[in-house]
Design a protein around this motif. Structure first.
Motif, mmCIF file in Angstrom:
data_model
loop_
_atom_site.group_PDB
_atom_site.id
_atom_site.type_symbol
_atom_site.label_atom_id
_atom_site.label_comp_id
_atom_site.label_asym_id
_atom_site.label_seq_id
_atom_site.Cartn_x
_atom_site.Cartn_y
_atom_site.Cartn_z
ATOM 1 N N ASP A 80 13.578 15.109 -13.792
ATOM 2 C CA ASP A 80 12.842 16.155 -14.494
ATOM 3 C C ASP A 80 11.354 15.979 -14.235
ATOM 4 O O ASP A 80 10.653 16.906 -13.839
ATOM 5 N N THR A 81 10.876 14.749 -14.427
ATOM 6 C CA THR A 81 9.486 14.390 -14.178
ATOM 7 C C THR A 81 9.467 13.140 -13.301
ATOM 8 O O THR A 81 10.154 12.160 -13.605
ATOM 9 N N LEU A 82 8.715 13.175 -12.223
ATOM 10 C CA LEU A 82 8.682 12.054 -11.296
ATOM 11 C C LEU A 82 7.971 10.850 -11.898
ATOM 12 O O LEU A 82 6.977 10.995 -12.614
ATOM 13 N N ARG A 83 8.499 9.661 -11.584
ATOM 14 C CA ARG A 83 7.833 8.424 -11.986
ATOM 15 C C ARG A 83 6.739 8.126 -10.965
ATOM 16 O O ARG A 83 7.011 8.035 -9.769
ATOM 17 N N THR A 84 5.536 7.998 -11.439
ATOM 18 C CA THR A 84 4.407 7.842 -10.521
ATOM 19 C C THR A 84 3.555 6.647 -10.938
ATOM 20 O O THR A 84 2.883 6.680 -11.953
ATOM 21 N N LYS A 85 3.601 5.593 -10.131
ATOM 22 C CA LYS A 85 2.781 4.437 -10.472
ATOM 23 C C LYS A 85 2.591 3.499 -9.279
ATOM 24 O O LYS A 85 3.458 3.373 -8.421
ATOM 25 N N VAL A 86 1.417 2.906 -9.243
ATOM 26 C CA VAL A 86 1.160 1.756 -8.376
ATOM 27 C C VAL A 86 1.466 0.541 -9.223
ATOM 28 O O VAL A 86 0.968 0.402 -10.338
ATOM 29 N N ASP A 87 2.319 -0.356 -8.730
ATOM 30 C CA ASP A 87 2.753 -1.475 -9.557
ATOM 31 C C ASP A 87 2.500 -2.814 -8.878
ATOM 32 O O ASP A 87 1.648 -2.914 -7.986
ATOM 33 N N SER A 88 3.236 -3.814 -9.264
ATOM 34 C CA SER A 88 2.969 -5.183 -8.800
ATOM 35 C C SER A 88 3.910 -5.639 -7.690
ATOM 36 O O SER A 88 3.984 -6.827 -7.405
ATOM 37 N N ARG A 89 4.597 -4.715 -7.052
ATOM 38 C CA ARG A 89 5.565 -5.146 -6.023
ATOM 39 C C ARG A 89 4.880 -5.740 -4.793
ATOM 40 O O ARG A 89 5.489 -6.503 -4.051
ATOM 41 N N PHE A 90 3.627 -5.385 -4.553
ATOM 42 C CA PHE A 90 2.867 -5.980 -3.452
ATOM 43 C C PHE A 90 1.412 -6.049 -3.895
ATOM 44 O O PHE A 90 0.721 -5.028 -3.998
ATOM 45 N N ALA A 99 -4.037 3.706 -2.572
ATOM 46 C CA ALA A 99 -4.158 2.263 -2.811
ATOM 47 C C ALA A 99 -3.874 1.515 -1.506
ATOM 48 O O ALA A 99 -3.383 2.087 -0.538
ATOM 49 N N LYS A 100 -4.171 0.221 -1.511
ATOM 50 C CA LYS A 100 -4.109 -0.566 -0.283
ATOM 51 C C LYS A 100 -2.714 -1.124 0.012
ATOM 52 O O LYS A 100 -2.225 -1.027 1.143
ATOM 53 N N LEU A 101 -2.053 -1.721 -0.956
ATOM 54 C CA LEU A 101 -0.819 -2.455 -0.685
ATOM 55 C C LEU A 101 0.451 -1.758 -1.163
ATOM 56 O O LEU A 101 1.518 -1.986 -0.612
ATOM 57 N N ASN A 102 0.360 -0.956 -2.222
ATOM 58 C CA ASN A 102 1.504 -0.114 -2.593
ATOM 59 C C ASN A 102 0.980 1.130 -3.291
ATOM 60 O O ASN A 102 -0.048 1.089 -3.965
ATOM 61 N N THR A 103 1.651 2.234 -3.078
ATOM 62 C CA THR A 103 1.190 3.528 -3.576
ATOM 63 C C THR A 103 2.291 4.211 -4.384
ATOM 64 O O THR A 103 3.476 3.892 -4.245
ATOM 65 N N SER A 104 1.897 5.162 -5.193
ATOM 66 C CA SER A 104 2.871 5.898 -6.007
ATOM 67 C C SER A 104 3.906 6.598 -5.138
ATOM 68 O O SER A 104 5.107 6.524 -5.393
ATOM 69 N N ILE A 105 3.448 7.278 -4.088
ATOM 70 C CA ILE A 105 4.382 8.034 -3.261
ATOM 71 C C ILE A 105 5.277 7.101 -2.449
ATOM 72 O O ILE A 105 6.477 7.357 -2.277
ATOM 73 N N GLY A 106 4.720 5.993 -1.958
ATOM 74 C CA GLY A 106 5.534 5.038 -1.216
ATOM 75 C C GLY A 106 6.561 4.370 -2.102
ATOM 76 O O GLY A 106 7.723 4.194 -1.711
ATOM 77 N N ASN A 107 6.152 3.996 -3.315
ATOM 78 C CA ASN A 107 7.082 3.378 -4.257
ATOM 79 C C ASN A 107 8.200 4.341 -4.630
ATOM 80 O O ASN A 107 9.367 3.958 -4.729
ATOM 81 N N LEU A 108 7.820 5.608 -4.837
ATOM 82 C CA LEU A 108 8.825 6.616 -5.182
ATOM 83 C C LEU A 108 9.850 6.762 -4.061
ATOM 84 O O LEU A 108 11.062 6.820 -4.317
ATOM 85 N N GLY A 127 12.779 -3.538 -4.075
ATOM 86 C CA GLY A 127 13.584 -4.754 -4.142
ATOM 87 C C GLY A 127 12.793 -6.001 -3.818
ATOM 88 O O GLY A 127 13.265 -7.119 -4.048
ATOM 89 N N LEU A 128 11.600 -5.837 -3.288
ATOM 90 C CA LEU A 128 10.744 -6.946 -2.897
ATOM 91 C C LEU A 128 9.559 -7.074 -3.849
ATOM 92 O O LEU A 128 9.042 -6.069 -4.349
ATOM 93 N N ASN A 129 9.131 -8.310 -4.065
ATOM 94 C CA ASN A 129 7.898 -8.585 -4.791
ATOM 95 C C ASN A 129 7.101 -9.603 -3.985
ATOM 96 O O ASN A 129 7.536 -10.746 -3.807
ATOM 97 N N LEU A 130 5.952 -9.164 -3.473
ATOM 98 C CA LEU A 130 5.106 -10.017 -2.643
ATOM 99 C C LEU A 130 3.761 -10.217 -3.326
ATOM 100 O O LEU A 130 3.143 -9.249 -3.798
ATOM 101 N N THR A 131 3.307 -11.448 -3.351
ATOM 102 C CA THR A 131 1.973 -11.754 -3.874
ATOM 103 C C THR A 131 1.210 -12.533 -2.815
ATOM 104 O O THR A 131 1.712 -13.541 -2.295
ATOM 105 N N LEU A 132 0.009 -12.061 -2.498
ATOM 106 C CA LEU A 132 -0.842 -12.726 -1.527
ATOM 107 C C LEU A 132 -1.944 -13.501 -2.240
ATOM 108 O O LEU A 132 -2.414 -13.096 -3.307
ATOM 109 N N GLN A 133 -2.351 -14.596 -1.654
ATOM 110 C CA GLN A 133 -3.517 -15.321 -2.155
ATOM 111 C C GLN A 133 -4.785 -14.523 -1.835
ATOM 112 O O GLN A 133 -4.746 -13.541 -1.075
ATOM 113 N N ALA A 134 -5.877 -14.932 -2.396
ATOM 114 C CA ALA A 134 -7.142 -14.240 -2.154
ATOM 115 C C ALA A 134 -7.509 -14.226 -0.675
ATOM 116 O O ALA A 134 -8.150 -13.292 -0.184
ATOM 117 N N ASN A 135 -7.089 -15.272 0.057
ATOM 118 C CA ASN A 135 -7.405 -15.346 1.484
ATOM 119 C C ASN A 135 -6.412 -14.573 2.352
ATOM 120 O O ASN A 135 -6.494 -14.600 3.577
#
Length: 251
Positions: A234-244, A73-82, A165-173
């Motif tokens: 036991d099982t890794l949490r794996t997700k791309v989410d809304s943090r960026f 993914a472009k802005l946040n990834t499962s492995i980076g988030n983990l 710990g951060l949540n960033l939202t960018l505009q379309a531009n």
């Protein structure tokens, strides 16, 4: 006496250091492949150590329900988030116990992720593939100005640097729409940001870290932290989410 002087001169002359210089260098390429004859003696010596290392490196620590790679993914990834979440979860108790402080955010670097996680067993070798370096976790105390520079860095880079710990939202531009730290707006005089000892010295152009008010070394290698984190799961949490995220795009 004359014989003594002659002998002394001979000894002094013999003990003088000689100056040598390289006059010729010969090289030869040796191809080491399946046709190369192994030394049975060396092989016998190395074999038990190789077996022990392989047993340790192949030790199953956890299970991953899907493959995770930093290019997914472009802005946040499962492995980076983990990775960032692991630093926040395991680093916070150390900082709290030593300094009675709390980590506000985590920032690692995209380029520091040197491997991925395959679906299935997660082993010690997995952690070494992800983080082959000896980087340690540190916590930088940044004033509000430097922390805003950190935010600007992420906005301009638009890259999946691991954050927590951060949540960033960018505009379309691509301009910053909103930013929160632990679900709160920026309103603190100082922020405690966990990162690596490489980045805190300005690595990957993160020069804002070099102006940190204080740096606390947790004496905890990032790779060892990942191993400990894997062992606790036991099982890794794996997700791309809304943090960026970025609005109205597929990023």
């Amino acid at each position: 006496m004359r014989i003594y002087l002659i002998a002394l001169c001979f000894i002094l002359f013999a003990c003088q250091s000689k100056n040598y210089k390289v006059t010729k260098i010969d090289t030869k390429q040796v191809i080491i492949d399946s046709t190369y004859n192994k030394s049975n003696e060396i092989e016998a010596f190395v074999k038990p150590y190789r077996k022990k290392i392989n047993n340790e490196m192949n030790k199953a620590l956890a299970y991953s329900p899907k493959a995770m790679f930093k290019s997914e993914a472009k802005l946040n990834t499962s492995i980076g988030n983990l990775m960032a979440d692991a630093v926040l979860e395991l680093g916070n108790p150390i900082l709290s116990q030593r300094e009675n402080l709390k980590i506000d955010a985590v920032l690692l670097n995209y380029g520091g992720i040197r491997g991925g996680i395959n679906k299935g067993e997660v082993t010690t070798r997995t952690a070494y593939n992800i983080m082959p370096f000896e980087n340690e976790i540190v916590v930088a105390k940044l004033d509000s100005l430097r922390f805003k520079q950190l935010i600007t860095y992420l906005v301009e880079a638009k890259r999946a640097h691991p954050i927590a710990g951060l949540n960033l939202t960018l505009q379309a531009n691509g301009q910053l729409q909103s930013v929160e730290v632990n679900d709160k707006p920026l309103d603190q005089a100082f922020y405690y940001v966990a990162t690596s000892d490489y980045l805190v010295k300005g690595g990957d152009h993160m020069v804002f870290f070099t102006k940190a008010d204080t740096v606390y070394n947790l004496n905890y290698k990032l790779r060892n932290l990942l191993i400990d984190y894997f062992e606790q799961q036991d099982t890794l949490r794996t997700k791309v989410d809304s943090r960026f995220t970025q609005l109205n795009t597929n990023l």
